[in-house]
Design a protein around this motif. Structure first.
Motif, PDB file in Angstrom:
ATOM      1  N   SER A 231       0.815  -1.218   0.000  1.00 13.44           N
ATOM      2  CA  SER A 231       0.000   0.000   0.000  1.00 13.44           C
ATOM      3  C   SER A 231       0.847   1.266   0.000  1.00 13.44           C
ATOM      4  O   SER A 231       0.388   2.327  -0.419  1.00 13.44           O
ATOM      5  N   ILE A 232       2.094   1.169   0.459  1.00 10.25           N
ATOM      6  CA  ILE A 232       2.982   2.335   0.470  1.00 10.25           C
ATOM      7  C   ILE A 232       3.390   2.712  -0.951  1.00 10.25           C
ATOM      8  O   ILE A 232       3.455   3.899  -1.291  1.00 10.25           O
ATOM      9  N   ALA A 233       3.645   1.699  -1.775  1.00  9.44           N
ATOM     10  CA  ALA A 233       4.066   1.922  -3.159  1.00  9.44           C
ATOM     11  C   ALA A 233       3.597   0.733  -3.993  1.00  9.44           C
ATOM     12  O   ALA A 233       4.345  -0.216  -4.219  1.00  9.44           O
ATOM     13  N   PRO A 234       2.343   0.762  -4.450  1.00 11.62           N
ATOM     14  CA  PRO A 234       1.739  -0.389  -5.136  1.00 11.62           C
ATOM     15  C   PRO A 234       2.467  -0.874  -6.390  1.00 11.62           C
ATOM     16  O   PRO A 234       2.366  -2.048  -6.734  1.00 11.62           O
ATOM     17  N   ASN A 235       3.204   0.009  -7.049  1.00 16.63           N
ATOM     18  CA  ASN A 235       3.919  -0.386  -8.254  1.00 16.63           C
ATOM     19  C   ASN A 235       5.373  -0.736  -7.983  1.00 16.63           C
ATOM     20  O   ASN A 235       6.150  -0.927  -8.917  1.00 16.63           O
ATOM     21  N   THR A 236       5.711  -0.823  -6.695  1.00 17.36           N
ATOM     22  CA  THR A 236       7.108  -1.043  -6.300  1.00 17.36           C
ATOM     23  C   THR A 236       7.288  -2.266  -5.406  1.00 17.36           C
ATOM     24  O   THR A 236       8.178  -3.077  -5.610  1.00 17.36           O
ATOM     25  N   VAL A 237       6.425  -2.400  -4.402  1.00 16.78           N
ATOM     26  CA  VAL A 237       6.568  -3.470  -3.404  1.00 16.78           C
ATOM     27  C   VAL A 237       5.905  -4.754  -3.907  1.00 16.78           C
ATOM     28  O   VAL A 237       4.679  -4.833  -4.014  1.00 16.78           O
ATOM     29  N   MET A 238       6.718  -5.753  -4.200  1.00 14.00           N
ATOM     30  CA  MET A 238       6.211  -7.008  -4.758  1.00 14.00           C
ATOM     31  C   MET A 238       5.501  -7.856  -3.711  1.00 14.00           C
ATOM     32  O   MET A 238       4.464  -8.463  -3.980  1.00 14.00           O
ATOM     33  N   ALA A 239       6.071  -7.928  -2.516  1.00 21.40           N
ATOM     34  CA  ALA A 239       5.524  -8.731  -1.417  1.00 21.40           C
ATOM     35  C   ALA A 239       6.254  -8.319  -0.147  1.00 21.40           C
ATOM     36  O   ALA A 239       7.264  -7.612  -0.197  1.00 21.40           O
ATOM     37  N   SER A 240       5.758  -8.757   0.980  1.00 25.19           N
ATOM     38  CA  SER A 240       6.351  -8.373   2.257  1.00 25.19           C
ATOM     39  C   SER A 240       6.406  -9.571   3.204  1.00 25.19           C
ATOM     40  O   SER A 240       5.625 -10.518   3.073  1.00 25.19           O
ATOM     41  N   VAL A 274       2.893 -17.347  13.209  1.00 26.17           N
ATOM     42  CA  VAL A 274       3.290 -15.986  13.564  1.00 26.17           C
ATOM     43  C   VAL A 274       4.256 -15.358  12.563  1.00 26.17           C
ATOM     44  O   VAL A 274       4.574 -14.167  12.665  1.00 26.17           O
ATOM     45  N   VAL A 275       4.724 -16.137  11.601  1.00 24.57           N
ATOM     46  CA  VAL A 275       5.614 -15.639  10.551  1.00 24.57           C
ATOM     47  C   VAL A 275       5.088 -16.126   9.208  1.00 24.57           C
ATOM     48  O   VAL A 275       4.690 -17.284   9.079  1.00 24.57           O
ATOM     49  N   ASP A 276       5.084 -15.256   8.220  1.00 27.50           N
ATOM     50  CA  ASP A 276       4.642 -15.666   6.881  1.00 27.50           C
ATOM     51  C   ASP A 276       5.036 -14.588   5.880  1.00 27.50           C
ATOM     52  O   ASP A 276       5.753 -13.641   6.221  1.00 27.50           O
ATOM     53  N   ILE A 277       4.564 -14.730   4.646  1.00 29.35           N
ATOM     54  CA  ILE A 277       4.755 -13.702   3.639  1.00 29.35           C
ATOM     55  C   ILE A 277       3.390 -13.301   3.105  1.00 29.35           C
ATOM     56  O   ILE A 277       2.434 -14.075   3.168  1.00 29.35           O
ATOM     57  N   SER A 278       3.304 -12.078   2.612  1.00 35.19           N
ATOM     58  CA  SER A 278       2.039 -11.580   2.085  1.00 35.19           C
ATOM     59  C   SER A 278       1.770 -12.175   0.707  1.00 35.19           C
ATOM     60  O   SER A 278       2.600 -12.880   0.132  1.00 35.19           O
ATOM     61  N   GLY A 279       0.612 -11.834   0.161  1.00 40.24           N
ATOM     62  CA  GLY A 279       0.343 -12.156  -1.231  1.00 40.24           C
ATOM     63  C   GLY A 279       1.111 -11.184  -2.115  1.00 40.24           C
ATOM     64  O   GLY A 279       1.793 -10.277  -1.624  1.00 40.24           O
ATOM     65  N   TYR A 280       0.977 -11.349  -3.431  1.00 42.40           N
ATOM     66  CA  TYR A 280       1.737 -10.515  -4.363  1.00 42.40           C
ATOM     67  C   TYR A 280       0.958  -9.278  -4.826  1.00 42.40           C
ATOM     68  O   TYR A 280       1.489  -8.473  -5.595  1.00 42.40           O
ATOM     69  N   ASN A 281      -0.283  -9.139  -4.373  1.00 42.59           N
ATOM     70  CA  ASN A 281      -1.058  -7.937  -4.655  1.00 42.59           C
ATOM     71  C   ASN A 281      -1.018  -7.555  -6.130  1.00 42.59           C
ATOM     72  O   ASN A 281      -1.336  -8.366  -6.990  1.00 42.59           O
ATOM     73  N   SER A 282      -0.578  -6.328  -6.409  1.00 39.24           N
ATOM     74  CA  SER A 282      -0.553  -5.826  -7.780  1.00 39.24           C
ATOM     75  C   SER A 282       0.513  -6.491  -8.648  1.00 39.24           C
ATOM     76  O   SER A 282       0.560  -6.270  -9.869  1.00 39.24           O
ATOM     77  N   PHE A 283       1.346  -7.314  -8.030  1.00 35.78           N
ATOM     78  CA  PHE A 283       2.398  -8.010  -8.781  1.00 35.78           C
ATOM     79  C   PHE A 283       2.024  -9.453  -9.102  1.00 35.78           C
ATOM     80  O   PHE A 283       2.848 -10.197  -9.634  1.00 35.78           O
ATOM     81  N   GLU A 284       0.807  -9.849  -8.775  1.00 37.18           N
ATOM     82  CA  GLU A 284       0.380 -11.236  -8.986  1.00 37.18           C
ATOM     83  C   GLU A 284       0.644 -11.707 -10.415  1.00 37.18           C
ATOM     84  O   GLU A 284       1.129 -12.821 -10.642  1.00 37.18           O
TER      85      GLU A 284
END
Length: 317
Positions: A231-240, A274-284
């Motif tokens: 959400s900070i940079a939708p065209n930049t952050v692939m996943a978190s 308690v630990v994981d990775i996000s989805g790829y959002n706009s980079f799917e």
């Protein structure tokens, strides 16, 4: 400065409710490390009907005084969110035997002070795989906050993950000795971009948003940390990386309420939720399926126990 969370009574009041305080190294609305802990405090307040308070921007030198202030006001549980709060919690704990103390991501404990440690390196390894796979230049960079075990383990795992998909990849790294200096994080990231890095990552709390902004400015890719930062940079952050700190906070509060809280170092990871990775959002659709499949397969290996991400808490040169 003490701030009460929404709906809580002023610190120091009684009424039979458990009082829980949270110490944060940065602002509660940093969309990252501190935000997830604050969310946990809010969840605990709603679920258990407790009184809550929190302090933002608590520096390393101020941790002991902050713990003491809350304990002296009758708080039953005081949580320090970060490795640096571990030793102050233990030092203060003997002075307030009726208060429970907790440090997240530390490695110290006493009879009434505990450390809850997340296997953040597991998600860090997967982010390294993603960065290494998506780099076209063969150079990537990652910025850490302080060079301490809780941060070093993520950067070291990130490097291993990247090299697992591209053994010849060059990983630039820097520690900015701050969790809040956005400009410093950005400066370090821009330096990496100048050296050819085309994917920029971080494990630096609020300072890490500077890394994301640097990537955005240069038209590069990045990964987020602690919170879904797309959400900070939708065209930049692939996943978190995603750390379910609320689960740790809720567990600690529940143990205090049930009189089962005890000192010790407790380790929780991906298999514990308690630990994981996000989805790829706009980079799917932008990330090759082969890359997503490889990361998913490794994640399953970690969950199943057939692959253990090495825990390296000393920086490799």
């Amino acid at each position: 400065m003490l701030l009460t969370a929404g709906g809580a009574k002023e610190a120091g009041t009684s009424g039979g409710k458990l009082k829980v305080a949270l110490l944060l190294s940065g602002p509660a609305n940093d969309q990252g490390w501190n935000a997830v802990a604050y969310a946990g405090l809010q969840e605990a307040q709603q679920k258990f009907n407790i009184e809550t308070a929190y302090s933002e921007n608590v520096g390393i030198a101020d941790g002991e005084a902050a713990f003491r202030d809350y304990a002296a006001q009758g708080y039953g549980l005081v949580i320090g969110h970060g490795f640096q709060f571990g030793e102050p919690a233990v030092r203060i704990s003997s002075q307030f035997p009726n208060t429970k103390f907790m440090a997240i991501e530390s490695n110290t404990y006493s009879k009434n002070a505990a450390s809850y440690v997340m296997a953040c390196e597991e998600a860090g390894y997967l982010m390294g795989m993603l960065a290494g796979s998506m780099s076209k230049s063969g150079v990537i960079g990652i910025v850490g906050g302080f060079e301490q075990p809780s941060i070093v383990k993520v950067l070291e795992a990130y490097k291993l993950g990247a090299k697992s998909v591209n053994p010849s990849i060059k990983v630039l790294e820097a520690y900015v000795s701050s969790f809040t200096d956005v400009a410093l994080g950005k400066e370090a990231a821009l330096s990496m971009a100048d050296q050819g890095a085309d994917v920029l990552s971080h494990c630096a709390n609020q300072a890490g948003t500077g890394v994301i902004k640097a990537a955005e400015e240069r038209g590069l890719l990045s990964t987020g940390d602690s919170y879904d930062q797309n959400s900070i940079a939708p065209n930049t952050v692939m996943a978190s990386t995603i750390y379910s700190v609320p689960a740790l906070v809720l567990t600690a509060v529940e143990k205090v309420l049930g009189n089962t809280y005890e000192g010790g170092v407790f380790n929780l990871g991906m298999k514990d939720g308690v630990v994981d990775i996000s989805g790829y959002n706009s980079f799917e659709a932008k990330i090759p399926q082969t890359v997503k499949d490889a990361i998913a397969a490794k994640r399953n290996e970690i969950l199943g126990g057939s692959f253990k991400v090495p825990l390296i808490e000393t920086r490799s040169k």
